[in-house]
Design an enzyme around this catalytic site. Structure first.
Site, PDB file in Angstrom:
ATOM      1  N   ARG A  58       0.914  -1.292   0.094  1.00  0.00           N
ATOM      2  CA  ARG A  58       0.036  -0.111   0.026  1.00  0.00           C
ATOM      3  C   ARG A  58       0.859   1.304   0.310  1.00  0.00           C
ATOM      4  O   ARG A  58       0.497   2.256  -0.661  1.00  0.00           O
ATOM      5  CB  ARG A  58      -1.097  -0.150   1.204  1.00  0.00           C
ATOM      6  CG  ARG A  58      -1.827   1.336   1.299  1.00  0.00           C
ATOM      7  CD  ARG A  58      -3.132   1.259   2.159  1.00  0.00           C
ATOM      8  NE  ARG A  58      -3.059   0.374   3.271  1.00  0.00           N
ATOM      9  CZ  ARG A  58      -2.501   0.771   4.520  1.00  0.00           C
ATOM     10  NH1 ARG A  58      -1.832   1.900   4.310  1.00  0.00           N
ATOM     11  NH2 ARG A  58      -2.388   0.033   5.573  1.00  0.00           N
ATOM     12  N   TYR A 111     -11.656  19.752 -14.697  1.00  0.00           N
ATOM     13  CA  TYR A 111     -12.256  18.342 -15.017  1.00  0.00           C
ATOM     14  C   TYR A 111     -13.495  18.254 -14.115  1.00  0.00           C
ATOM     15  O   TYR A 111     -13.421  18.691 -12.754  1.00  0.00           O
ATOM     16  CB  TYR A 111     -11.228  17.482 -14.588  1.00  0.00           C
ATOM     17  CG  TYR A 111     -11.548  16.107 -14.769  1.00  0.00           C
ATOM     18  CD1 TYR A 111     -11.923  15.628 -15.941  1.00  0.00           C
ATOM     19  CD2 TYR A 111     -11.909  15.363 -13.481  1.00  0.00           C
ATOM     20  CE1 TYR A 111     -12.389  14.147 -16.018  1.00  0.00           C
ATOM     21  CE2 TYR A 111     -12.246  13.826 -13.675  1.00  0.00           C
ATOM     22  CZ  TYR A 111     -12.477  13.361 -14.988  1.00  0.00           C
ATOM     23  OH  TYR A 111     -13.083  12.047 -15.140  1.00  0.00           O
ATOM     24  N   ASP A 183      -3.120  20.953 -13.156  1.00  0.00           N
ATOM     25  CA  ASP A 183      -3.473  19.767 -13.666  1.00  0.00           C
ATOM     26  C   ASP A 183      -2.798  19.694 -15.317  1.00  0.00           C
ATOM     27  O   ASP A 183      -3.366  20.550 -15.798  1.00  0.00           O
ATOM     28  CB  ASP A 183      -5.208  19.434 -13.681  1.00  0.00           C
ATOM     29  CG  ASP A 183      -5.301  18.111 -14.339  1.00  0.00           C
ATOM     30  OD1 ASP A 183      -4.878  17.584 -15.029  1.00  0.00           O
ATOM     31  OD2 ASP A 183      -6.616  17.657 -13.840  1.00  0.00           O
ATOM     32  N   LYS A 208      -5.018   9.004 -19.043  1.00  0.00           N
ATOM     33  CA  LYS A 208      -5.186   9.525 -20.360  1.00  0.00           C
ATOM     34  C   LYS A 208      -3.913   9.526 -21.238  1.00  0.00           C
ATOM     35  O   LYS A 208      -3.378   8.371 -21.782  1.00  0.00           O
ATOM     36  CB  LYS A 208      -5.526  10.952 -20.208  1.00  0.00           C
ATOM     37  CG  LYS A 208      -6.623  10.971 -19.357  1.00  0.00           C
ATOM     38  CD  LYS A 208      -7.968  10.711 -19.620  1.00  0.00           C
ATOM     39  CE  LYS A 208      -9.144  10.611 -18.557  1.00  0.00           C
ATOM     40  NZ  LYS A 208      -9.051  11.893 -17.786  1.00  0.00           N
TER      41      LYS A 208
HETATM   42  C1  LIG Z   1      -9.706  12.234 -16.594  1.00  0.00           C
HETATM   43  C2  LIG Z   1      -9.352  13.471 -15.922  1.00  0.00           C
HETATM   44  C3  LIG Z   1      -9.105  13.433 -14.530  1.00  0.00           C
HETATM   45  C4  LIG Z   1      -9.424  12.145 -13.618  1.00  0.00           C
HETATM   46  O1  LIG Z   1      -8.476  11.199 -13.971  1.00  0.00           O
HETATM   47  P1  LIG Z   1      -9.043   9.625 -13.543  1.00  0.00           P
HETATM   48  O2  LIG Z   1      -7.823   8.647 -13.819  1.00  0.00           O
HETATM   49  O3  LIG Z   1     -10.193   9.291 -14.522  1.00  0.00           O
HETATM   50  O4  LIG Z   1      -9.817   9.684 -12.093  1.00  0.00           O
HETATM   51  C5  LIG Z   1      -8.603  14.701 -14.149  1.00  0.00           C
HETATM   52  N1  LIG Z   1      -8.190  15.834 -14.653  1.00  0.00           N
HETATM   53  C6  LIG Z   1      -8.404  15.786 -16.049  1.00  0.00           C
HETATM   54  C7  LIG Z   1      -7.764  16.969 -16.976  1.00  0.00           C
HETATM   55  C8  LIG Z   1      -8.784  14.468 -16.973  1.00  0.00           C
HETATM   56  O5  LIG Z   1      -8.818  14.555 -18.134  1.00  0.00           O
END
Ligand SMILES: *Cc1c(COP(=O)(O)O)cnc(C)c1O
Length: 394
Positions: A58, A111, A183, A208
């Site tokens: 963990r 997001y 982000d 992504k």
């Molecule tokens: C998809 C996404 C997230 C969240 O990510 P997950 O892996 O789906 O939890 C956060 N910020 C952006 C810009 C995203 O495209």
């Protein structure tokens, strides 16, 4: 060598050496939950963090470690930690760094999941969140001046690819004593370096572009050692740990990150230019277009404009979207993005599914908006596919 390797080289080599085993050239997937020590003194030293090593799955794991180090080197950061998903790292960051009575300044276009943390969960803990108009830099600065412990930015945004001046706001945020978090999911470390623009922390949904194959979930954050340690400590306790198999898939995907992003940048630009000149298309949102309101800032802070764009059909109703989407051969209609396959989705079924049509309109999201995540296919095939699909509207 004292020369810093280029990103394409780092994508392949960075972070792996420490985790290789018995001459293997590829990082192993270590599924072991426990890590044993015959020497109790050494065990204690590792447990106290005085010696490198692993104790319990963990907390840390060799496969996860290799993935983290690759991202850290690409972001040119001092430290890194990860989580099971992008939301896992975002929520760990906010809950680790904030306390009741503190204030967050952010923007309306973050997001969807992040927005839920801001509007539903943080306020429950008496943390005040001020969400500004995304590109109104003066308003954001005014809110920072009113009191800000954490400034949270995202650029380009989802789904209309709005661009925020990271250097300008990071500098204002830091002067006010705020921790600045960016982000960087849409841009990736190939196209944008928030830490060198002045941010304290840069995070990704690795699900992504970093992974790039839509087959593994993950989240990662980089920055200075003390901040990262606080986030790591919270994440080890909340338990949103990145799985070793997912870490392996993300690590393998990242080997081609630079290649993929170069192709996605050029495919997205060509698609955006094509759509901008199409009679059935009302408007295209892509930071690489001169018509985009954030184009100048994007040119200053990005090395490439990314693989994400969106566009609005002239026939601005959901029925047009319903007709158009299934006509594309080379595009998954799906909620994810950043994969090798082109993927499309209307905000009405993806990022803004929980809003009513009226709410989406108020947020500047037209009903006929389509988000387009350019894959790495041949651009000629993508353009031909769009051409035949759009023909029903002319
Ligand atoms: C998809 C996404 C997230 C969240 O990510 P997950 O892996 O789906 O939890 C956060 N910020 C952006 C810009 C995203 O495209």
């Amino acid at each position: 060598m004292n020369r810093t390797p280029a990103a394409s080289t780092q994508c392949i080599w960075a972070g792996e050496e420490e985790s290789l085993l018995q001459g293997a050239t590829q990082v192993p997937v270590v599924h072991s939950v426990g890590f044993g020590y015959k020497d109790v003194d050494e065990w204690q030293q590792v447990a106290l963090g005085e010696k490198p090593g692993h104790i319990y799955g963990r907390n840390t794991n060799p496969t996860v470690h290799a993935f983290e180090q690759k991202v850290r080197q690409l972001e040119n950061a001092e430290a890194v930690t990860s989580a099971s998903t992008g939301m896992g790292i975002i929520s760990s960051t906010l809950f680790a760094l904030l306390a009741p009575g503190q204030q967050v300044v952010s923007v309306k276009d973050t997001y969807g999941g992040t927005n839920v943390l801001f509007t539903e969960f943080l306020p429950k803990f008496n943390i005040e969140v001020m969400l500004c108009e995304t590109t109104d830099h003066d308003q954001i600065e005014a809110e920072i001046a009113r009191g800000c412990d954490l400034l949270y930015l995202e650029s380009p945004t989802n789904p209309t690819t709005k661009v925020i001046d990271i250097a300008r706001l990071s500098s204002v945020g830091k002067k006010a004593g705020a921790t600045v978090v960016v982000d960087n999911t849409f841009a990736t470390p190939i196209n944008q370096h928030p830490l060198s623009l002045g941010a304290d922390l840069v995070l990704h949904s690795a699900t992504k572009f970093l992974g790039g194959h839509a087959d593994a979930l993950g989240g990662v954050i980089c920055g200075d050692k003390d901040l990262i340690h606080r986030i790591y400590h919270y994440r080890e306790i909340n338990g949103a740990t990145l799985d070793p198999m997912a870490a392996y898939l993300l690590l393998r995907g990242m080997k081609t990150l630079d290649l993929r992003i170069q192709r996605q940048n050029s495919n997205a630009l060509a698609v955006a230019q094509y759509l901008e000149n199409h009679a059935a298309v009302e408007q295209v949102f892509y930071p690489g277009l001169e018509s985009h309101s954030g184009h100048t800032i994007a040119q200053q802070q990005m090395d490439g404009f990314g693989g994400m764009l969106s566009f609005m059909l002239k026939q601005n109703d959901f029925n047009a979207v319903r007709q158009f989407v299934p006509r594309l051969h080379f595009a998954h209609a799906a909620a994810n993005l950043g994969a090798v396959e082109t993927t499309i989705g209307p905000p009405a079924t993806t990022s803004h599914v929980e809003c009513t049509a009226e709410e989406r309109a108020a947020m500047g999201i037209p009903e006929s908006l389509i988000r387009y995540s350019a894959g790495i296919e041949s651009v000629d095939d993508l353009l031909a596919d769009l051409d035949q699909a759009l023909r029903i509207f002319i």
